[in-house]
Design a protein around this motif. Structure first.
Motif, PDB file in Angstrom:
ATOM      1  N   THR A  30       0.942  -1.293  -0.205  1.00 51.79           N
ATOM      2  CA  THR A  30      -0.136  -0.197  -0.121  1.00 51.79           C
ATOM      3  C   THR A  30       0.791   1.316  -0.086  1.00 51.79           C
ATOM      4  OG1 THR A  30      -0.091   0.055   2.487  1.00 51.79           O
ATOM      5  CG2 THR A  30      -1.881  -1.137   1.111  1.00 51.79           C
ATOM      6  N   PHE A  31       2.054   1.277  -0.154  1.00 49.70           N
ATOM      7  CA  PHE A  31       3.250   2.455  -0.134  1.00 49.70           C
ATOM      8  C   PHE A  31       2.583   3.291  -1.279  1.00 49.70           C
ATOM      9  CE2 PHE A  31       6.860   3.992  -2.232  1.00 49.70           C
ATOM     10  CZ  PHE A  31       7.426   4.927  -1.057  1.00 49.70           C
ATOM     11  N   TYR A  32       2.323   4.527  -0.943  1.00 49.43           N
ATOM     12  CA  TYR A  32       1.922   5.747  -1.680  1.00 49.43           C
ATOM     13  C   TYR A  32       3.304   5.833  -2.500  1.00 49.43           C
ATOM     14  CZ  TYR A  32       0.333  10.195  -3.051  1.00 49.43           C
ATOM     15  OH  TYR A  32      -0.178  11.162  -3.614  1.00 49.43           O
ATOM     16  N   ASN A  33       2.982   5.513  -4.167  1.00 50.80           N
ATOM     17  CA  ASN A  33       3.684   5.606  -4.992  1.00 50.80           C
ATOM     18  C   ASN A  33       3.283   6.418  -6.267  1.00 50.80           C
ATOM     19  OD1 ASN A  33       6.303   5.486  -5.960  1.00 50.80           O
ATOM     20  ND2 ASN A  33       5.990   3.721  -6.873  1.00 50.80           N
ATOM     21  N   PRO A  34       2.986   7.549  -6.215  1.00 50.13           N
ATOM     22  CA  PRO A  34       2.212   8.701  -7.275  1.00 50.13           C
ATOM     23  C   PRO A  34       3.143   8.687  -8.461  1.00 50.13           C
ATOM     24  CG  PRO A  34       3.061   9.987  -5.556  1.00 50.13           C
ATOM     25  CD  PRO A  34       3.369   8.715  -5.003  1.00 50.13           C
ATOM     26  N   ASP A  35       2.274   8.945  -9.570  1.00 50.56           N
ATOM     27  CA  ASP A  35       3.203   9.322 -10.875  1.00 50.56           C
ATOM     28  C   ASP A  35       3.939  10.672 -10.509  1.00 50.56           C
ATOM     29  OD1 ASP A  35       1.778   7.492 -12.053  1.00 50.56           O
ATOM     30  OD2 ASP A  35       0.282   8.717 -12.944  1.00 50.56           O
ATOM     31  N   TYR A 142       1.620  12.705   2.167  1.00 52.56           N
ATOM     32  CA  TYR A 142       1.681  11.940   3.287  1.00 52.56           C
ATOM     33  C   TYR A 142       0.537  10.799   3.236  1.00 52.56           C
ATOM     34  CZ  TYR A 142       3.496  10.135   7.915  1.00 52.56           C
ATOM     35  OH  TYR A 142       4.153   9.804   9.098  1.00 52.56           O
ATOM     36  N   GLN A 143       0.667   9.704   3.113  1.00 50.64           N
ATOM     37  CA  GLN A 143      -0.581   8.654   2.740  1.00 50.64           C
ATOM     38  C   GLN A 143      -0.097   7.184   3.343  1.00 50.64           C
ATOM     39  OE1 GLN A 143      -3.278   8.854  -0.473  1.00 50.64           O
ATOM     40  NE2 GLN A 143      -3.235   7.005  -0.869  1.00 50.64           N
ATOM     41  N   TRP A 184      14.214   1.220   3.019  1.00 44.68           N
ATOM     42  CA  TRP A 184      13.062   0.388   3.310  1.00 44.68           C
ATOM     43  C   TRP A 184      13.455  -0.280   4.650  1.00 44.68           C
ATOM     44  CZ3 TRP A 184      12.373  -4.578   4.680  1.00 44.68           C
ATOM     45  CH2 TRP A 184      10.937  -4.905   4.806  1.00 44.68           C
ATOM     46  N   PRO A 185      12.686  -0.299   5.811  1.00 47.51           N
ATOM     47  CA  PRO A 185      11.109  -0.198   5.710  1.00 47.51           C
ATOM     48  C   PRO A 185      10.738   1.368   6.020  1.00 47.51           C
ATOM     49  CG  PRO A 185      11.475  -1.269   7.631  1.00 47.51           C
ATOM     50  CD  PRO A 185      12.890  -1.022   6.938  1.00 47.51           C
ATOM     51  N   TYR A 186      11.773   2.201   6.368  1.00 46.57           N
ATOM     52  CA  TYR A 186      11.500   3.472   6.851  1.00 46.57           C
ATOM     53  C   TYR A 186      10.356   4.349   6.085  1.00 46.57           C
ATOM     54  CZ  TYR A 186      12.259   8.225   8.402  1.00 46.57           C
ATOM     55  OH  TYR A 186      12.126   9.510   8.934  1.00 46.57           O
ATOM     56  N   ARG A 187      10.868   4.168   4.619  1.00 46.04           N
ATOM     57  CA  ARG A 187      10.153   4.926   3.654  1.00 46.04           C
ATOM     58  C   ARG A 187       8.833   4.639   3.559  1.00 46.04           C
ATOM     59  NH1 ARG A 187      12.290   1.607  -1.625  1.00 46.04           N
ATOM     60  NH2 ARG A 187      14.273   2.292  -0.719  1.00 46.04           N
ATOM     61  N   ILE A 188       8.260   3.413   4.028  1.00 48.31           N
ATOM     62  CA  ILE A 188       6.756   3.140   3.708  1.00 48.31           C
ATOM     63  C   ILE A 188       5.977   3.795   5.062  1.00 48.31           C
ATOM     64  CG2 ILE A 188       7.387   0.948   2.616  1.00 48.31           C
ATOM     65  CD1 ILE A 188       6.688  -0.488   4.968  1.00 48.31           C
ATOM     66  N   ALA A 217      12.607  16.818   6.507  1.00 48.68           N
ATOM     67  CA  ALA A 217      13.128  17.209   7.673  1.00 48.68           C
ATOM     68  C   ALA A 217      14.163  16.299   8.675  1.00 48.68           C
ATOM     69  CB  ALA A 217      11.840  17.654   8.638  1.00 48.68           C
ATOM     70  N   PHE A 218      13.586  14.945   8.374  1.00 49.94           N
ATOM     71  CA  PHE A 218      14.265  13.933   9.306  1.00 49.94           C
ATOM     72  C   PHE A 218      15.204  13.323   8.411  1.00 49.94           C
ATOM     73  CE2 PHE A 218      10.490  15.062  11.516  1.00 49.94           C
ATOM     74  CZ  PHE A 218      10.941  15.849  12.682  1.00 49.94           C
ATOM     75  N   GLU A 219      15.116  13.047   7.050  1.00 54.30           N
ATOM     76  CA  GLU A 219      16.052  12.259   6.199  1.00 54.30           C
ATOM     77  C   GLU A 219      17.406  12.882   6.185  1.00 54.30           C
ATOM     78  OE1 GLU A 219      12.932  13.235   5.652  1.00 54.30           O
ATOM     79  OE2 GLU A 219      11.707  11.779   5.400  1.00 54.30           O
ATOM     80  N   ASN A 220      18.170  11.857   5.508  1.00 51.09           N
ATOM     81  CA  ASN A 220      19.510  12.110   5.461  1.00 51.09           C
ATOM     82  C   ASN A 220      19.981  13.443   4.421  1.00 51.09           C
ATOM     83  OD1 ASN A 220      20.130  11.317   2.753  1.00 51.09           O
ATOM     84  ND2 ASN A 220      19.446   9.143   3.445  1.00 51.09           N
ATOM     85  N   ASP A 221      21.118  13.952   4.757  1.00 48.89           N
ATOM     86  CA  ASP A 221      21.595  15.122   3.868  1.00 48.89           C
ATOM     87  C   ASP A 221      21.593  15.105   2.509  1.00 48.89           C
ATOM     88  OD1 ASP A 221      21.359  16.382   6.480  1.00 48.89           O
ATOM     89  OD2 ASP A 221      23.916  16.481   6.534  1.00 48.89           O
ATOM     90  N   SER A 222      21.921  13.921   1.898  1.00 44.97           N
ATOM     91  CA  SER A 222      21.874  13.612   0.450  1.00 44.97           C
ATOM     92  C   SER A 222      20.735  13.725  -0.199  1.00 44.97           C
ATOM     93  CB  SER A 222      22.896  12.454   0.449  1.00 44.97           C
ATOM     94  OG  SER A 222      22.057  11.320   0.766  1.00 44.97           O
ATOM     95  N   LEU A 223      19.584  13.227   0.665  1.00 47.41           N
ATOM     96  CA  LEU A 223      18.140  13.275  -0.051  1.00 47.41           C
ATOM     97  C   LEU A 223      17.946  14.659   0.161  1.00 47.41           C
ATOM     98  CD1 LEU A 223      15.456  10.852   0.721  1.00 47.41           C
ATOM     99  CD2 LEU A 223      14.785  13.180   0.971  1.00 47.41           C
ATOM    100  N   LYS A 224      18.001  15.428   1.020  1.00 53.79           N
ATOM    101  CA  LYS A 224      17.796  16.799   1.333  1.00 53.79           C
ATOM    102  C   LYS A 224      18.368  17.521  -0.054  1.00 53.79           C
ATOM    103  CE  LYS A 224      17.329  16.762   6.526  1.00 53.79           C
ATOM    104  NZ  LYS A 224      17.864  17.375   7.767  1.00 53.79           N
TER     105      LYS A 224
END
Length: 352
Positions: A30-35, A142-143, A184-188, A217-224
């Motif tokens: 059910t992971f929210y994965n929009p276009d 956020y879903q 994964w699994p944090y992303r879900i 806000a809470f993710e790693n610096d490279s993603l930011k």
């Protein structure tokens, strides 16, 4: 007797592990994965905005009306998961009253909930839209069917997003997916960050492009940084076309040349450590517009008091063909949200 106890414990542990495994499978499915791009609305008869005309804009992270001055939050070093329903409703009423009494041409909001346990399943999107009675555009970021933390009082179901309201009909409004995924699994169980872009024709043949953002806000610096580089690319592409661009919202980062301890209490929490945007991140002429005299955000490791750390993470990025007429952070002492609203008055230049 001992063998039976061990057997029972093994059975209970086995069922617990099976349930947990099935829960992860369900959450992954059910992971929210929009276009990458979703057209929210388009109009054959949009309103035209004018050059050399003054317009106004507010950005405000309303914290789903559940993060008023009485709250701390477990993810930011506090203990609580949600406020009472009565206080959440009271905060939402006050947010609506503020927006009504301080009407601007455009409004950009972040953390607006509907059908979420943390905000008692109140449809805040509908409530704000009906109160303001503007053209309204909403992009989910956020879903999650069930957020399992904290274990003693899980957040549960979350549906939330960013919202742009406009006095004028845009040519179109789009949800643009920001790049990057957490492990994964944090992303879900976390947000799928996005931009909400509304586009208006101008009477000089170009376009006014308004971009609402709520960065990680809470993710790693490279993603930011991946998100920031993506935003920069879009802003520069639009400006190269001759368009007028404003990016605003909750950046979850400090603006360039802003001292982290500007308002004192420069401690960090384990979860939230905002980066500082480098002064040379954008080419010459681009403007980072913020009010250095007033914080826009307070930390949620404790209910609000003078010992709380306060910083600036809500502000605007303007292309060189836009003039700042006035900008101010409106000090609400974080009564209804952990953010203060920021108001910008601006004029669209006639040339690039």
């Amino acid at each position: 007797m001992i063998k039976n106890s061990f057997r029972l414990a093994a059975i209970v542990l086995g069922f617990a592990l099976l349930f947990f495994g099935l829960f992860l499978v369900y959450s992954t499915i059910t992971f929210y994965n929009p276009d990458k791009e979703i057209v929210l609305q388009s109009s054959a008869n949009p309103d035209t905005v004018k050059v050399n005309t003054t317009y106004s804009l507010i950005t405000w992270n309303i914290g789903y009306a559940g993060l008023g001055n009485n709250m701390d939050f477990f993810y930011d070093g506090g203990k609580q998961t949600r406020d009472t329903k009565a206080r959440t409703l009271a905060n939402l009423d006050s947010i609506n009253n503020f927006l009504t009494q301080n009407r601007t041409d455009f409004i950009m909001l972040q953390e607006v909930d509907f059908d979420s346990r943390r905000s008692y399943y109140i449809n805040q999107v509908q409530g704000i839209s009906q109160t303001i009675n503007y053209y309204t555009f909403y992009a989910t970021n956020y879903q999650v069917p069930f957020v399992p933390v904290p274990l003693n009082n899980p957040m549960g179901k979350v549906n939330s997003g960013i919202m742009t309201l406009s006095r004028y009909t845009p040519q179109n409004a789009k949800r643009i997916q920001l790049p990057g995924l957490s492990p994964w699994p944090y992303r879900i169980f976390t947000l799928r960050r996005c931009l909400l872009i509304t586009r208006f024709p101008m009477n000089n043949g170009h376009e006014f492009v308004l971009i609402n953002t709520h960065n990680s806000a809470f993710e790693n610096d490279s993603l930011k940084m991946e998100e920031m580089n993506f935003i920069r690319q879009i802003a520069l592409q639009e400006y190269d076309k001759g368009n007028h661009v404003i990016v605003g919202g909750d950046w979850n980062q400090l603006p360039p040349d802003f001292a982290p301890d500007r308002f004192g209490n420069a401690y960090e929490t384990k979860a939230f450590k905002p980066l500082s945007i480098e002064s040379g991140f954008m080419p010459s002429g681009w403007q980072w517009a913020f009010d250095p005299s007033m914080p826009t955000n307070r930390y949620l490791d404790r209910p609000y008091n003078k010992s709380c750390r306060t910083i600036i993470i809500d502000f605007f990025l303007l292309s060189p063909n836009i003039q700042v007429v006035d900008l101010s952070t409106i000090n609400l002492n974080f009564k209804y949200s952990d953010h203060n609203p920021v108001k910008l008055t601006f004029s669209l230049g006639s040339t690039q």
